[in-house]
Design an enzyme around this catalytic site. Structure first.
Site, PDB file in Angstrom:
ATOM      1  N   ASP A   8      42.200  44.289  48.234  1.00 53.85           N
ATOM      2  CA  ASP A   8      42.769  43.957  46.940  1.00 53.85           C
ATOM      3  C   ASP A   8      43.787  42.824  47.192  1.00 53.85           C
ATOM      4  O   ASP A   8      44.242  42.650  48.328  1.00 53.85           O
ATOM      5  CB  ASP A   8      43.455  45.210  46.385  1.00 53.85           C
ATOM      6  CG  ASP A   8      44.211  44.933  45.120  1.00 53.85           C
ATOM      7  OD1 ASP A   8      43.615  44.425  44.171  1.00 53.85           O
ATOM      8  OD2 ASP A   8      45.416  45.235  45.077  1.00 53.85           O
ATOM      9  N   LEU A   9      44.129  42.085  46.156  1.00 59.44           N
ATOM     10  CA  LEU A   9      45.053  40.951  46.358  1.00 59.44           C
ATOM     11  C   LEU A   9      46.499  41.343  46.037  1.00 59.44           C
ATOM     12  O   LEU A   9      47.336  41.528  46.923  1.00 59.44           O
ATOM     13  CB  LEU A   9      44.604  39.771  45.491  1.00 59.44           C
ATOM     14  CG  LEU A   9      45.464  38.515  45.546  1.00 59.44           C
ATOM     15  CD1 LEU A   9      45.493  37.918  46.944  1.00 59.44           C
ATOM     16  CD2 LEU A   9      44.952  37.471  44.536  1.00 59.44           C
ATOM     17  N   ASP A  10      46.760  41.493  44.730  1.00 56.00           N
ATOM     18  CA  ASP A  10      48.136  41.751  44.291  1.00 56.00           C
ATOM     19  C   ASP A  10      48.588  43.134  44.776  1.00 56.00           C
ATOM     20  O   ASP A  10      47.975  44.139  44.449  1.00 56.00           O
ATOM     21  CB  ASP A  10      48.175  41.678  42.760  1.00 56.00           C
ATOM     22  CG  ASP A  10      49.541  41.997  42.200  1.00 56.00           C
ATOM     23  OD1 ASP A  10      50.528  41.816  42.931  1.00 56.00           O
ATOM     24  OD2 ASP A  10      49.612  42.436  41.046  1.00 56.00           O
ATOM     25  N   THR A  16      52.487  39.568  43.900  1.00 56.85           N
ATOM     26  CA  THR A  16      52.532  38.767  42.674  1.00 56.85           C
ATOM     27  C   THR A  16      52.881  39.631  41.462  1.00 56.85           C
ATOM     28  O   THR A  16      53.029  39.096  40.359  1.00 56.85           O
ATOM     29  CB  THR A  16      51.186  38.039  42.431  1.00 56.85           C
ATOM     30  OG1 THR A  16      50.128  38.894  42.832  1.00 56.85           O
ATOM     31  CG2 THR A  16      51.106  36.745  43.206  1.00 56.85           C
ATOM     32  N   LYS A  45      49.031  47.556  36.986  1.00 56.07           N
ATOM     33  CA  LYS A  45      48.487  47.212  38.303  1.00 56.07           C
ATOM     34  C   LYS A  45      46.974  47.383  38.320  1.00 56.07           C
ATOM     35  O   LYS A  45      46.478  48.465  38.024  1.00 56.07           O
ATOM     36  CB  LYS A  45      49.076  48.132  39.372  1.00 56.07           C
ATOM     37  CG  LYS A  45      50.365  47.653  39.969  1.00 56.07           C
ATOM     38  CD  LYS A  45      50.710  48.547  41.143  1.00 56.07           C
ATOM     39  CE  LYS A  45      51.981  48.162  41.824  1.00 56.07           C
ATOM     40  NZ  LYS A  45      52.310  49.108  42.892  1.00 56.07           N
ATOM     41  N   SER A 114      39.426  41.624  43.851  1.00 53.93           N
ATOM     42  CA  SER A 114      40.612  41.570  42.980  1.00 53.93           C
ATOM     43  C   SER A 114      40.223  41.427  41.518  1.00 53.93           C
ATOM     44  O   SER A 114      39.223  40.785  41.199  1.00 53.93           O
ATOM     45  CB  SER A 114      41.470  40.375  43.392  1.00 53.93           C
ATOM     46  OG  SER A 114      42.447  40.106  42.423  1.00 53.93           O
ATOM     47  N   ALA A 115      41.057  41.984  40.645  1.00 50.69           N
ATOM     48  CA  ALA A 115      40.854  41.815  39.200  1.00 50.69           C
ATOM     49  C   ALA A 115      41.332  40.452  38.723  1.00 50.69           C
ATOM     50  O   ALA A 115      41.062  40.055  37.588  1.00 50.69           O
ATOM     51  CB  ALA A 115      41.609  42.909  38.449  1.00 50.69           C
ATOM     52  N   LYS A 145      38.359  47.996  37.679  1.00 48.75           N
ATOM     53  CA  LYS A 145      38.673  49.214  38.409  1.00 48.75           C
ATOM     54  C   LYS A 145      39.228  50.217  37.387  1.00 48.75           C
ATOM     55  O   LYS A 145      39.927  49.798  36.460  1.00 48.75           O
ATOM     56  CB  LYS A 145      39.754  48.928  39.472  1.00 48.75           C
ATOM     57  CG  LYS A 145      39.347  47.855  40.486  1.00 48.75           C
ATOM     58  CD  LYS A 145      40.571  47.351  41.252  1.00 48.75           C
ATOM     59  CE  LYS A 145      40.205  46.172  42.136  1.00 48.75           C
ATOM     60  NZ  LYS A 145      41.354  45.550  42.825  1.00 48.75           N
ATOM     61  N   GLU A 169      43.914  49.107  49.198  1.00 46.49           N
ATOM     62  CA  GLU A 169      44.288  49.089  47.775  1.00 46.49           C
ATOM     63  C   GLU A 169      45.693  49.641  47.554  1.00 46.49           C
ATOM     64  O   GLU A 169      46.097  50.589  48.215  1.00 46.49           O
ATOM     65  CB  GLU A 169      43.325  49.970  46.986  1.00 46.49           C
ATOM     66  CG  GLU A 169      42.351  49.241  46.091  1.00 46.49           C
ATOM     67  CD  GLU A 169      42.953  48.452  44.950  1.00 46.49           C
ATOM     68  OE1 GLU A 169      44.142  48.638  44.636  1.00 46.49           O
ATOM     69  OE2 GLU A 169      42.242  47.632  44.365  1.00 46.49           O
ATOM     70  N   ASP A 170      46.396  49.054  46.569  1.00 44.71           N
ATOM     71  CA  ASP A 170      47.732  49.569  46.223  1.00 44.71           C
ATOM     72  C   ASP A 170      47.756  50.288  44.874  1.00 44.71           C
ATOM     73  O   ASP A 170      48.763  50.912  44.545  1.00 44.71           O
ATOM     74  CB  ASP A 170      48.755  48.429  46.161  1.00 44.71           C
ATOM     75  CG  ASP A 170      48.526  47.539  44.949  1.00 44.71           C
ATOM     76  OD1 ASP A 170      47.374  47.100  44.758  1.00 44.71           O
ATOM     77  OD2 ASP A 170      49.484  47.297  44.203  1.00 44.71           O
TER      78      ASP A 170
HETATM   79  P1  B16 Z   1      45.071  37.569  36.275  1.00 44.95           P
HETATM   80  P2  B16 Z   1      44.640  42.834  41.849  1.00 44.95           P
HETATM   81  C1  B16 Z   1      45.417  42.283  39.363  1.00 44.95           C
HETATM   82  O1  B16 Z   1      45.276  41.890  40.698  1.00 44.95           O
HETATM   83  C2  B16 Z   1      46.869  42.636  39.069  1.00 44.95           C
HETATM   84  O2  B16 Z   1      47.235  43.815  39.773  1.00 44.95           O
HETATM   85  C3  B16 Z   1      47.024  42.908  37.589  1.00 44.95           C
HETATM   86  O3  B16 Z   1      48.370  43.199  37.290  1.00 44.95           O
HETATM   87  C4  B16 Z   1      46.554  41.668  36.800  1.00 44.95           C
HETATM   88  O4  B16 Z   1      46.639  41.916  35.408  1.00 44.95           O
HETATM   89  C5  B16 Z   1      45.108  41.369  37.197  1.00 44.95           C
HETATM   90  O5  B16 Z   1      45.039  41.147  38.583  1.00 44.95           O
HETATM   91  C6  B16 Z   1      44.560  40.166  36.466  1.00 44.95           C
HETATM   92  O6  B16 Z   1      45.236  39.027  36.909  1.00 44.95           O
HETATM   93  O7  B16 Z   1      45.817  37.563  34.987  1.00 44.95           O
HETATM   94  O8  B16 Z   1      45.645  36.687  37.337  1.00 44.95           O
HETATM   95  O9  B16 Z   1      43.594  37.329  36.076  1.00 44.95           O
HETATM   96  O10 B16 Z   1      45.657  43.906  42.141  1.00 44.95           O
HETATM   97  O11 B16 Z   1      43.313  43.402  41.329  1.00 44.95           O
HETATM   98  O12 B16 Z   1      44.461  41.874  42.979  1.00 44.95           O
HETATM   99 MG    MG Z   2      46.575  45.492  43.485  1.00 49.24          MG
END
Ligand code: B16
Ligand code: MG
Length: 219
Positions: A8-10, A16, A45, A114-115, A145, A169-170
């Site tokens: 996962d990224l964030d 971030t 998240k 990542s989302a 997810k 994953e967090d």
């Molecule tokens: P964006 P992850 C997710 O990243 C974030 O945890 C979530 O808070 C955010 O809304 C989502 O990405 C979408 O991000 O607006 O940059 O497309 O944890 O799945 O890496």
């Molecule tokens: Mg995350």
């Protein structure tokens, strides 16, 4: 045998979440007229941008048109990107670059799940894009997810099976996605928060390939 790791990224490779928080809070206050707290931010998240906006709008009793919602997401993302533009390799969370390098050196495949639609830009800013064999992000997946789509697609792109792949994953929803997909899962954060993870560490600096083989592939 350990064949691949999906990250996962964030919250795993970079923090971030604080930038998402700043941008969503500004939107909530300036455009919607509701409060947005750190606790609210925790609920977002792993959610997509639209799901996050809908969560915040549910705090308001006003109705917004699709055009207004689109503009809100654009404004939030523009504010978020101003903060992302300042990211440097020093912003990678502890252990990130070293673990990715050692996986590469050992011939273990790596991928991002990542989302975020901003994932390609963020990994470029962190200087780790060349250490990730595939990037599956919010531009590609159709189901958020806890649906396992993002990780299943990652495994498919790497030509590995979930049983030989570990997800990091967090988010509760992300851990659930990994387990539903048949992956082993290392939680990043607090054990009390991530009960479905196979085990939990504070960050990637606690992870070595020997530890992963010992925990998941020694019997
Ligand atoms: P964006 P992850 C997710 O990243 C974030 O945890 C979530 O808070 C955010 O809304 C989502 O990405 C979408 O991000 O607006 O940059 O497309 O944890 O799945 O890496
Ligand atoms: Mg995350």
């Amino acid at each position: 045998m350990l064949s691949a790791c999906l990250f996962d990224l964030d919250g795993v490779l970079v923090d971030t979440a604080r930038h998402h928080f700043a941008a969503w809070q500004r939107l909530a206050q300036e455009r919607i007229g509701v409060t947005f707290t750190q606790q609210d931010n925790e609920q977002l998240k792993g959610l997509s941008r639209l799901e996050s906006l809908n969560y915040i709008l549910s705090k308001s009793d006003r109705n917004f048109s699709e055009e207004e919602k689109f503009q809100m997401m654009k404004d939030k993302n523009d504010w978020y990107l101003l903060l992302v533009a300042e990211l440097t390799p020093e912003d990678a969370l502890p252990g990130t670059t070293a673990l990715l390098q050692s996986l590469k050196a050992s011939g273990i495949k790596t991928g991002l799940g990542s989302a975020s639609k901003n994932a390609p830009l963020i990994i470029e800013k962190l200087g780790i894009a060349h250490l990730l064999d595939v990037v599956i992000d919010g531009n590609i997946v159709s189901k958020s997810k806890p649906d396992p789509e993002v990780f299943i697609r990652g495994a498919e792109a790497l030509n590995v099976s979930p049983s030989e792949t570990i997800v990091f994953e967090d988010a509760v929803s992300g851990v659930a996605a990994a387990k539903t997909g048949g992956f082993s899962c290392v939680g990043i954060g607090q054990p009390d928060d991530l009960k479905q993870a196979d085990f939990v560490v504070p960050d990637l600096s606690f992870i070595t390939i020997a530890l992963l083989n010992n925990k998941f592939f020694s019997h």
